[in-house]
Scaffold this motif. Structure first.
Motif, mmCIF file in Angstrom:
data_model
loop_
_atom_site.group_PDB
_atom_site.id
_atom_site.type_symbol
_atom_site.label_atom_id
_atom_site.label_comp_id
_atom_site.label_asym_id
_atom_site.label_seq_id
_atom_site.Cartn_x
_atom_site.Cartn_y
_atom_site.Cartn_z
ATOM 1 N N UNK A 1 53.036 37.687 44.406
ATOM 2 C CA UNK A 1 52.457 38.624 45.391
ATOM 3 C C UNK A 1 50.733 38.616 44.836
ATOM 4 N N UNK A 2 49.750 38.789 45.573
ATOM 5 C CA UNK A 2 48.538 38.686 45.276
ATOM 6 C C UNK A 2 48.147 40.297 44.898
ATOM 7 N N UNK A 3 47.490 40.690 44.229
ATOM 8 C CA UNK A 3 47.069 42.030 44.064
ATOM 9 C C UNK A 3 45.387 42.052 43.565
ATOM 10 N N UNK A 4 45.022 43.100 44.210
ATOM 11 C CA UNK A 4 43.605 43.304 44.150
ATOM 12 C C UNK A 4 43.382 44.969 43.980
ATOM 13 N N UNK A 5 42.601 45.097 43.004
ATOM 14 C CA UNK A 5 42.090 46.618 42.583
ATOM 15 C C UNK A 5 40.830 46.900 43.264
ATOM 16 N N UNK A 6 40.838 47.790 44.204
ATOM 17 C CA UNK A 6 39.425 47.996 44.891
ATOM 18 C C UNK A 6 38.969 49.443 44.659
ATOM 19 N N UNK A 66 41.534 48.945 33.762
ATOM 20 C CA UNK A 66 42.065 47.846 34.865
ATOM 21 C C UNK A 66 42.645 46.930 33.795
ATOM 22 N N UNK A 67 43.714 46.031 34.051
ATOM 23 C CA UNK A 67 44.226 45.247 33.319
ATOM 24 C C UNK A 67 43.382 43.889 33.347
ATOM 25 N N UNK A 68 43.496 43.237 32.097
ATOM 26 C CA UNK A 68 42.553 42.080 31.763
ATOM 27 C C UNK A 68 43.126 40.980 32.767
ATOM 28 N N UNK A 69 41.814 40.300 33.125
ATOM 29 C CA UNK A 69 42.322 39.315 34.288
ATOM 30 C C UNK A 69 42.527 39.853 35.888
ATOM 31 N N UNK A 70 42.218 40.870 35.828
ATOM 32 C CA UNK A 70 42.614 41.406 37.528
ATOM 33 C C UNK A 70 41.642 41.231 38.351
ATOM 34 N N UNK A 71 41.953 41.136 39.572
ATOM 35 C CA UNK A 71 40.797 40.620 40.593
ATOM 36 C C UNK A 71 40.289 42.155 41.220
ATOM 37 N N UNK A 72 39.159 42.339 41.105
ATOM 38 C CA UNK A 72 38.384 43.498 41.315
ATOM 39 C C UNK A 72 37.422 43.428 42.499
ATOM 40 N N UNK A 73 37.706 44.268 43.417
ATOM 41 C CA UNK A 73 36.580 44.341 44.780
ATOM 42 C C UNK A 73 35.919 45.670 44.550
ATOM 43 N N UNK A 74 34.621 45.467 44.023
ATOM 44 C CA UNK A 74 33.906 46.800 43.666
ATOM 45 C C UNK A 74 32.893 47.089 45.066
ATOM 46 N N UNK A 75 32.985 48.293 45.371
ATOM 47 C CA UNK A 75 31.913 48.681 46.413
ATOM 48 C C UNK A 75 30.680 48.453 45.816
#
Length: 375
Positions: A1-6, A66-75
């Motif tokens: 499952x895809x995970x994104x940290x917003x 945040x974990x290394x390699x995480x996908x992050x959406x930054x405002x």
């Protein structure tokens, strides 16, 4: 499952501080989750939208956890407070969501911030952060073109994800066309001073205007606007009820004849889309993404009147034409209803699908940029 940290500024759900950027963030989180993504939201505390010295530390703590390699959406509102973006980009797949392209700071502090209309340290988009991002999301084609032109960002890394639109019944309108509505925070960026000067120029005509928006983003400016209304020819004609959301905002649109905007800056203009989806024409300045959001019908008709920016006389002239010409009102209402049909196809679900595509490509894009010869 895809995970994104917003990663967003704290307070995006504050009903007293509605903004297009906050709505966009919240709806994208919701729709991504509905589409099967695991959305981990991180609200960064601080004095947003004008950060103080503690904001950079708070943001660094969030990003550092945040974990290394995480996908992050930054405002993008947080971008000026990012520390060491190069190191950050080496550790995370960073996608920068920028709601507004700031213009050069040559106005002595008048224009205010990109997101909320307040002046201060949020004005700049640091080139280092833009360069570090694996992808940049723009909320309009105009914003994309400006970002590519004004900043050192390769066009392949800048993606357009326009806001979605919620359906709503058409507003019936009145015979006179005199129910005027402005939906904007009361700040210089949104041009409320320009609007009031324009309305003063048509004070002899039959109209009533409601200006719905937060009054506490630039309190001194808002107090000055209220004073001008209270003590001048606009007394009893212009109303400032404060911010409106949900059913209360729907009720304002339902009784409006035309939406007025006087913005000095506008990347997309969600209030315009909200009006048009109800068949309400728009009078607005030719700034930023306004012409694109306003659009045209299949026959080439603009569903409103576009005027010169920062020109109260031009805005007053457009209002005068609207009020004085029944044929014009009928033509623009018909165009707005036609535009409504097009906008109804722009769901938030579809917008989130486009954003999901950008997020899915962020990690591969980051890896590609680290290979020699890739940009």
């Amino acid at each position: 499952m895809n995970t994104v940290h917003v990663v967003v500024p704290a307070g995006i759900d504050d009903p007293a501080r509605p903004s297009g950027g906050n709505i966009y963030d919240r709806r994208m989180c919701r729709e991504l989750a509905a589409g099967g993504w695991t959305v981990v939201e991180h609200a960064v505390p601080g004095a947003w939208p004008v950060p103080d010295d503690s904001c950079a530390a708070a943001l660094a703590a969030v990003l550092g956890g945040l974990p290394r390699g995480a996908t992050v959406l930054l405002d993008g509102l947080l971008a000026p407070c990012v520390r060491d973006p190069t190191a950050l980009a080496a550790r995370l797949a960073l996608v920068l969501l920028v709601h507004m392209v700031p213009r050069p700071r040559n106005d002595g502090g008048t224009a205010g911030s990109a997101r909320s209309g307040t002046s201060g340290a949020t004005r700049g988009l640091p080139n280092e952060v833009l360069a570090a991002a694996a992808a940049v999301v723009a909320t309009s084609p105009w914003a994309r073109s400006r970002r590519v032109a004004a900043f050192d960002v390769h066009e392949r890394r800048v993606h357009v994800v326009e806001p979605g639109v919620d359906g709503a019944p058409p507003a019936p309108g009145t015979a006179s066309g005199g129910r005027l509505l402005c939906v904007a925070v009361v700040t210089p960026t949104k041009g409320l001073d320009i609007l009031l000067e324009a309305l003063s120029g048509v004070a002899g005509l039959d109209w009533d205007c409601t200006c719905a928006g937060a009054l506490d983003m630039e309190p001194a400016f808002a107090a000055d606007m209220l004073r001008k209304v209270r003590n001048g020819v606009l007394a009893g004609r212009v109303h400032f009820p404060g911010p409106r959301n949900g059913a209360a905002l729907d009720a304002l649109y339902a009784t409006a004849d035309v939406l007025l905007l006087a913005s000095r800056e506008e990347s997309y203009g969600m209030a315009m889309a909200e009006a048009l989806v109800r068949g309400i024409p728009v009078i607005a300045p030719r700034v930023g993404g306004v012409p694109g959001t306003l659009g045209r019908t299949a026959s080439g008709t603009v569903p409103g009147i576009v005027v010169a920016p920062e020109d109260p006389e031009a805005l007053a002239g457009a209002v005068r034409a609207w009020l004085g010409d029944g044929a014009l009102r009928r033509r623009l209402r018909a165009a707005a209803l036609e535009r409504r049909t097009e906008l109804l196809a722009r769901s938030w679900e579809a917008a989130a699908g486009r954003l999901a595509g950008v997020l899915s490509g962020a990690a591969p894009a980051r890896a590609a940029r680290e290979r020699p010869g890739d940009g």
